[in-house]
Design a protein around this motif. Structure first.
Motif, PDB file in Angstrom:
ATOM      1  N   ARG A  59     -35.058 -26.509  -4.009  1.00  0.00           N
ATOM      2  CA  ARG A  59     -33.642 -26.194  -4.175  1.00  0.00           C
ATOM      3  C   ARG A  59     -33.104 -27.334  -5.039  1.00  0.00           C
ATOM      4  NH1 ARG A  59     -30.902 -24.017   0.953  1.00  0.00           N
ATOM      5  NH2 ARG A  59     -29.263 -22.883  -0.065  1.00  0.00           N
ATOM      6  N   VAL A  60     -32.483 -27.010  -6.166  1.00  0.00           N
ATOM      7  CA  VAL A  60     -32.071 -28.030  -7.130  1.00  0.00           C
ATOM      8  C   VAL A  60     -30.569 -28.270  -7.008  1.00  0.00           C
ATOM      9  CG1 VAL A  60     -32.027 -28.675  -9.564  1.00  0.00           C
ATOM     10  CG2 VAL A  60     -33.894 -27.262  -8.693  1.00  0.00           C
ATOM     11  N   ASN A  61     -30.204 -29.529  -6.765  1.00  0.00           N
ATOM     12  CA  ASN A  61     -28.795 -29.930  -6.749  1.00  0.00           C
ATOM     13  C   ASN A  61     -28.449 -30.410  -8.151  1.00  0.00           C
ATOM     14  OD1 ASN A  61     -28.555 -29.497  -3.914  1.00  0.00           O
ATOM     15  ND2 ASN A  61     -29.567 -31.454  -3.578  1.00  0.00           N
ATOM     16  N   LEU A  62     -27.818 -29.535  -8.930  1.00  0.00           N
ATOM     17  CA  LEU A  62     -27.474 -29.856 -10.310  1.00  0.00           C
ATOM     18  C   LEU A  62     -26.122 -30.559 -10.366  1.00  0.00           C
ATOM     19  CD1 LEU A  62     -28.411 -26.598 -12.252  1.00  0.00           C
ATOM     20  CD2 LEU A  62     -29.500 -28.819 -12.447  1.00  0.00           C
ATOM     21  N   ASP A  63     -26.051 -31.608 -11.175  1.00  0.00           N
ATOM     22  CA  ASP A  63     -24.789 -32.293 -11.459  1.00  0.00           C
ATOM     23  C   ASP A  63     -24.619 -32.255 -12.973  1.00  0.00           C
ATOM     24  OD1 ASP A  63     -22.603 -33.908 -11.756  1.00  0.00           O
ATOM     25  OD2 ASP A  63     -23.469 -35.660 -10.760  1.00  0.00           O
ATOM     26  N   ILE A  64     -23.765 -31.349 -13.442  1.00  0.00           N
ATOM     27  CA  ILE A  64     -23.553 -31.177 -14.884  1.00  0.00           C
ATOM     28  C   ILE A  64     -22.183 -31.752 -15.215  1.00  0.00           C
ATOM     29  CG2 ILE A  64     -23.490 -29.538 -16.797  1.00  0.00           C
ATOM     30  CD1 ILE A  64     -25.003 -27.580 -14.869  1.00  0.00           C
ATOM     31  N   ASP A  65     -22.168 -32.993 -15.659  1.00  0.00           N
ATOM     32  CA  ASP A  65     -20.921 -33.706 -15.984  1.00  0.00           C
ATOM     33  C   ASP A  65     -19.906 -33.616 -14.854  1.00  0.00           C
ATOM     34  OD1 ASP A  65     -21.827 -34.579 -18.458  1.00  0.00           O
ATOM     35  OD2 ASP A  65     -21.070 -32.810 -19.507  1.00  0.00           O
ATOM     36  N   GLY A  66     -20.352 -33.853 -13.625  1.00  0.00           N
ATOM     37  CA  GLY A  66     -19.454 -33.842 -12.476  1.00  0.00           C
ATOM     38  C   GLY A  66     -19.335 -32.503 -11.777  1.00  0.00           C
ATOM     39  N   HIS A  67     -19.770 -31.424 -12.395  1.00  0.00           N
ATOM     40  CA  HIS A  67     -19.742 -30.087 -11.783  1.00  0.00           C
ATOM     41  C   HIS A  67     -21.027 -29.915 -10.976  1.00  0.00           C
ATOM     42  CE1 HIS A  67     -18.925 -25.819 -11.330  1.00  0.00           C
ATOM     43  NE2 HIS A  67     -20.108 -25.530 -11.847  1.00  0.00           N
TER      44      HIS A  67
END
Length: 194
Positions: A59-67
């Motif tokens: 399960r990937v916890n993505l952090d895309i520029d704060g999102h």
């Protein structure tokens, strides 16, 4: 299911030339298919090593520029000659919707056929399943202790719990192979019919 965190940066442009420039700088172009629309972003290539080059599903916890978004990796594209990662697709997880995943198989126990001199041949490494994200385990366990010489475990013999198996049910998962030396002894032990 295990989780891993990855940070990325949004990218405005798309296309071959921009993607090629990103790759030359050590970035991998990615796309997140989410409920609010698609997001194009890039991630540093070394951040993918524990995710891509592992037999496990994360399960990937993505952090895309704060999102911040929880997602699963759906597809990885590799260069045909160099095996360089070209592109990665992620799908946002909705806890109330079914998802399809490939989960690794974990073989439990020692087969009786192996103790008698046979060899355990693993025919499948992963199983395609469908279910809710909360029900997804790290791996699907397959008990092989009761397998005798020449016997096999098929997909239909696996207990998936709350998941639905998408593979064909008649596919063998593991087989205990009879070695040549034992085949000759078995033939000699059975009397020939006249």
């Amino acid at each position: 299911m295990k989780s891993i965190s990855i940070s990325g940066h949004k990218r405005e442009g798309t296309g071959k030339s921009i993607a090629g420039q990103l790759r030359s700088e050590g970035w991998v172009p990615c796309e997140l298919y989410g409920q609010a629309g698609n997001i194009h972003f890039n991630v540093f290539v070394n951040d993918f090593k524990p995710l891509v080059y592992s037999p496990e599903t994360f399960r990937v916890n993505l952090d895309i520029d704060g999102h911040k978004v929880e997602a699963i990796m759906k597809e990885v594209q590799f260069h045909p000659l160099s095996d360089e990662i070209l592109h990665v697709d992620f799908h946002e997880i909705d806890e109330n919707k079914l998802i399809k995943l490939e989960l690794p198989l974990k073989f439990m126990g020692v087969a009786t056929g192996v103790r008698e001199g046979g060899k355990l041949i693993k025919k499948l490494r992963n199983l395609k399943v469908k279910g809710f994200p909360k029900d997804m385990p790290d791996a699907i366990e397959v008990d092989v202790t009761s397998l005798g010489l020449g016997k096999s475990v098929k997909v239909r013999d696996i207990d998936p719990g709350k998941l639905e198996i998408l593979n064909a049910l008649s596919i063998p998962v593991a087989t205990v192979d009879v070695p040549r030396g034992l085949k000759g002894k078995e033939e000699a032990a059975t009397p020939a019919k006249k």
